[in-house]
Design a protein around this motif. Structure first.
Motif, PDB file in Angstrom:
ATOM      1  N   HIS A  89      -9.224  11.175  40.899  1.00 28.84           N
ATOM      2  CA  HIS A  89      -9.391  12.631  40.901  1.00 28.84           C
ATOM      3  C   HIS A  89     -10.721  12.996  40.257  1.00 28.84           C
ATOM      4  O   HIS A  89     -11.396  13.936  40.681  1.00 28.84           O
ATOM      5  CB  HIS A  89      -8.247  13.291  40.135  1.00 28.84           C
ATOM      6  CG  HIS A  89      -8.376  14.782  40.037  1.00 28.84           C
ATOM      7  ND1 HIS A  89      -9.010  15.415  38.974  1.00 28.84           N
ATOM      8  CD2 HIS A  89      -7.962  15.769  40.876  1.00 28.84           C
ATOM      9  CE1 HIS A  89      -8.979  16.710  39.175  1.00 28.84           C
ATOM     10  NE2 HIS A  89      -8.357  16.955  40.307  1.00 28.84           N
ATOM     11  N   SER A  90     -11.120  12.232  39.255  1.00 25.39           N
ATOM     12  CA  SER A  90     -12.350  12.511  38.507  1.00 25.39           C
ATOM     13  C   SER A  90     -13.589  12.151  39.314  1.00 25.39           C
ATOM     14  O   SER A  90     -13.556  11.291  40.192  1.00 25.39           O
ATOM     15  CB  SER A  90     -12.376  11.693  37.202  1.00 25.39           C
ATOM     16  OG  SER A  90     -11.170  11.788  36.495  1.00 25.39           O
ATOM     17  N   SER A  91     -14.681  12.806  38.987  1.00 22.07           N
ATOM     18  CA  SER A  91     -16.002  12.360  39.405  1.00 22.07           C
ATOM     19  C   SER A  91     -16.594  11.570  38.245  1.00 22.07           C
ATOM     20  O   SER A  91     -16.162  11.684  37.101  1.00 22.07           O
ATOM     21  CB  SER A  91     -16.894  13.560  39.732  1.00 22.07           C
ATOM     22  OG  SER A  91     -16.382  14.273  40.839  1.00 22.07           O
ATOM     23  N   LYS A  92     -17.587  10.763  38.542  1.00 24.16           N
ATOM     24  CA  LYS A  92     -18.209   9.967  37.486  1.00 24.16           C
ATOM     25  C   LYS A  92     -18.869  10.866  36.449  1.00 24.16           C
ATOM     26  O   LYS A  92     -19.549  11.837  36.791  1.00 24.16           O
ATOM     27  CB  LYS A  92     -19.259   9.034  38.078  1.00 24.16           C
ATOM     28  CG  LYS A  92     -18.677   7.884  38.875  1.00 24.16           C
ATOM     29  CD  LYS A  92     -19.786   6.992  39.393  1.00 24.16           C
ATOM     30  CE  LYS A  92     -19.227   5.843  40.204  1.00 24.16           C
ATOM     31  NZ  LYS A  92     -20.298   4.992  40.753  1.00 24.16           N
ATOM     32  N   GLN A  93     -18.651  10.504  35.193  1.00 24.83           N
ATOM     33  CA  GLN A  93     -19.277  11.209  34.076  1.00 24.83           C
ATOM     34  C   GLN A  93     -20.045  10.193  33.239  1.00 24.83           C
ATOM     35  O   GLN A  93     -19.587   9.067  33.054  1.00 24.83           O
ATOM     36  CB  GLN A  93     -18.218  11.903  33.214  1.00 24.83           C
ATOM     37  CG  GLN A  93     -17.360  12.897  33.966  1.00 24.83           C
ATOM     38  CD  GLN A  93     -18.134  14.126  34.411  1.00 24.83           C
ATOM     39  OE1 GLN A  93     -19.012  14.605  33.704  1.00 24.83           O
ATOM     40  NE2 GLN A  93     -17.809  14.638  35.600  1.00 24.83           N
ATOM     41  N   GLY A  94     -21.193  10.591  32.724  1.00 24.46           N
ATOM     42  CA  GLY A  94     -22.057   9.634  32.058  1.00 24.46           C
ATOM     43  C   GLY A  94     -21.829   9.453  30.575  1.00 24.46           C
ATOM     44  O   GLY A  94     -22.273   8.471  29.995  1.00 24.46           O
ATOM     45  N   LYS A  95     -21.180  10.396  29.940  1.00 22.31           N
ATOM     46  CA  LYS A  95     -21.044  10.352  28.489  1.00 22.31           C
ATOM     47  C   LYS A  95     -19.630   9.951  28.065  1.00 22.31           C
ATOM     48  O   LYS A  95     -18.657  10.273  28.738  1.00 22.31           O
ATOM     49  CB  LYS A  95     -21.394  11.723  27.885  1.00 22.31           C
ATOM     50  CG  LYS A  95     -22.832  12.162  28.131  1.00 22.31           C
ATOM     51  CD  LYS A  95     -23.843  11.214  27.499  1.00 22.31           C
ATOM     52  CE  LYS A  95     -25.276  11.694  27.737  1.00 22.31           C
ATOM     53  NZ  LYS A  95     -26.257  10.763  27.145  1.00 22.31           N
ATOM     54  N   TYR A  96     -19.565   9.273  26.932  1.00 21.83           N
ATOM     55  CA  TYR A  96     -18.271   8.912  26.359  1.00 21.83           C
ATOM     56  C   TYR A  96     -17.638  10.150  25.720  1.00 21.83           C
ATOM     57  O   TYR A  96     -18.345  10.923  25.092  1.00 21.83           O
ATOM     58  CB  TYR A  96     -18.460   7.824  25.296  1.00 21.83           C
ATOM     59  CG  TYR A  96     -17.174   7.355  24.681  1.00 21.83           C
ATOM     60  CD1 TYR A  96     -16.416   6.364  25.294  1.00 21.83           C
ATOM     61  CD2 TYR A  96     -16.704   7.914  23.497  1.00 21.83           C
ATOM     62  CE1 TYR A  96     -15.219   5.946  24.745  1.00 21.83           C
ATOM     63  CE2 TYR A  96     -15.506   7.491  22.936  1.00 21.83           C
ATOM     64  CZ  TYR A  96     -14.768   6.510  23.560  1.00 21.83           C
ATOM     65  OH  TYR A  96     -13.588   6.104  23.004  1.00 21.83           O
ATOM     66  N   PRO A  97     -16.346  10.368  25.859  1.00 15.39           N
ATOM     67  CA  PRO A  97     -15.358   9.472  26.471  1.00 15.39           C
ATOM     68  C   PRO A  97     -15.043   9.757  27.941  1.00 15.39           C
ATOM     69  O   PRO A  97     -14.256   9.029  28.551  1.00 15.39           O
ATOM     70  CB  PRO A  97     -14.118   9.732  25.611  1.00 15.39           C
ATOM     71  CG  PRO A  97     -14.213  11.205  25.302  1.00 15.39           C
ATOM     72  CD  PRO A  97     -15.696  11.483  25.115  1.00 15.39           C
ATOM     73  N   GLU A  98     -15.661  10.797  28.516  1.00 16.65           N
ATOM     74  CA  GLU A  98     -15.326  11.171  29.899  1.00 16.65           C
ATOM     75  C   GLU A  98     -15.639  10.055  30.895  1.00 16.65           C
ATOM     76  O   GLU A  98     -15.012   9.975  31.959  1.00 16.65           O
ATOM     77  CB  GLU A  98     -16.069  12.443  30.298  1.00 16.65           C
ATOM     78  CG  GLU A  98     -15.558  13.712  29.636  1.00 16.65           C
ATOM     79  CD  GLU A  98     -16.012  13.861  28.193  1.00 16.65           C
ATOM     80  OE1 GLU A  98     -15.401  14.654  27.452  1.00 16.65           O
ATOM     81  OE2 GLU A  98     -16.977  13.154  27.802  1.00 16.65           O
ATOM     82  N   CYS A  99     -16.595   9.195  30.534  1.00 20.42           N
ATOM     83  CA  CYS A  99     -16.986   8.115  31.447  1.00 20.42           C
ATOM     84  C   CYS A  99     -15.900   7.056  31.613  1.00 20.42           C
ATOM     85  O   CYS A  99     -15.993   6.190  32.491  1.00 20.42           O
ATOM     86  CB  CYS A  99     -18.277   7.461  30.962  1.00 20.42           C
ATOM     87  SG  CYS A  99     -18.137   6.658  29.349  1.00 20.42           S
TER      88      CYS A  99
END
Length: 246
Positions: A89-99
């Motif tokens: 469901h998510s798109s890629k995220q570059g920062k922790y913790p979303e990545c």
């Protein structure tokens, strides 16, 4: 044969997913008689984890693999190998913790993850399939956990240890000593993978770790032998995900 229980092959592994930045790892795996699906760098992620498989892929079991919609090339390669992709469901995220949306640890009927950041589709899959979700403060739950068996894990992360210690046998080792880019903050799960039913491989020489005797004894207690792929330092490569066996 597709591996039904993620991370736990029932025989010699013949197909892995591994990062493109470590051609020597690919050579080592091919020397073992395995094929390799290469995960390419995506600089959405931090440089030293841009092609780490545990950031791009979550094996659900059997033919099903969850990945990001952005990884169209992986979806195609997996389809060519007989896998079915399920999109996150998510798109890629570059920062922790979303990545870390896909960086969850699957071991038997347990899913260890940060409930705040785990992908919604992955969480719903676990709930639908009666896989118990265990919350952990460590977003990199998969990378921080070396899977030894359905009932055994090695980690240097205290939050992983505390979350799992009442469910499985957990060896807590010293932090550090695993190369990650220019630093030594790599994780034990990121430099290891099961390569056979009772054989655990490390990328690098595991005897160079100060706790290697503890690791060896723990593995012996679980009837697992260790293999070092290469003679250099242990290096976090985002694990090398086993997908098929003989």
């Amino acid at each position: 044969m597709k591996i039904e229980s993620p991370n736990l092959p029932c025989g010699k592994v013949t197909l892995f997913a591994a990062a493109e930045s470590y051609p020597e790892l690919k050579t080592e795996l091919e020397n073992l008689g395995a094929e390799v699906i290469t995960v390419k760098k995506d600089m959405t992620f931090e440089m030293h984890e841009a092609d780490h498989p545990d950031m791009h892929i979550h094996h659900l079991g059997g033919k099903e693999i969850m990945l990001y919609k952005e990884d169209e090339y992986l979806a195609k390669e997996l389809l060519n190998k007989g896998f079915e992709h399920v999109f996150a469901h998510s798109s890629k995220q570059g920062k922790y913790p979303e990545c870390t949306a896909l960086n969850a640890l699957r071991i038997g009927d347990l899913l260890l993850c940060s409930e705040k950041t785990v992908d919604r589709n992955l969480r719903e899959y676990a709930e639908k399939n009666k896989i118990e979700i265990i919350n952990c403060r460590q977003g990199y739950a998969r990378c921080a956990s070396c899977v030894v068996s359905e009932n055994a894990v090695i980690t240097a992360d205290k939050s992983v240890y505390n979350a799992l210690k009442d469910r499985v046998d957990v060896l807590l080792i010293s932090q550090g000593f695993i190369r990650h880019g220019e630093n030594y903050d790599g994780m034990i799960g990121g430099c290891s993978s099961m390569i056979d039913k009772n054989k655990l491989a490390f990328f690098g020489d595991v005897t160079r770790h100060p706790d290697h005797k503890l690791i060896e004894n723990f593995l012996n207690n679980h009837s697992v032998t260790q293999v070092s792929l290469g003679s250099g330092e242990l290096t976090d490569v985002g694990t090398f995900i086993p997908l098929e066996t003989e």
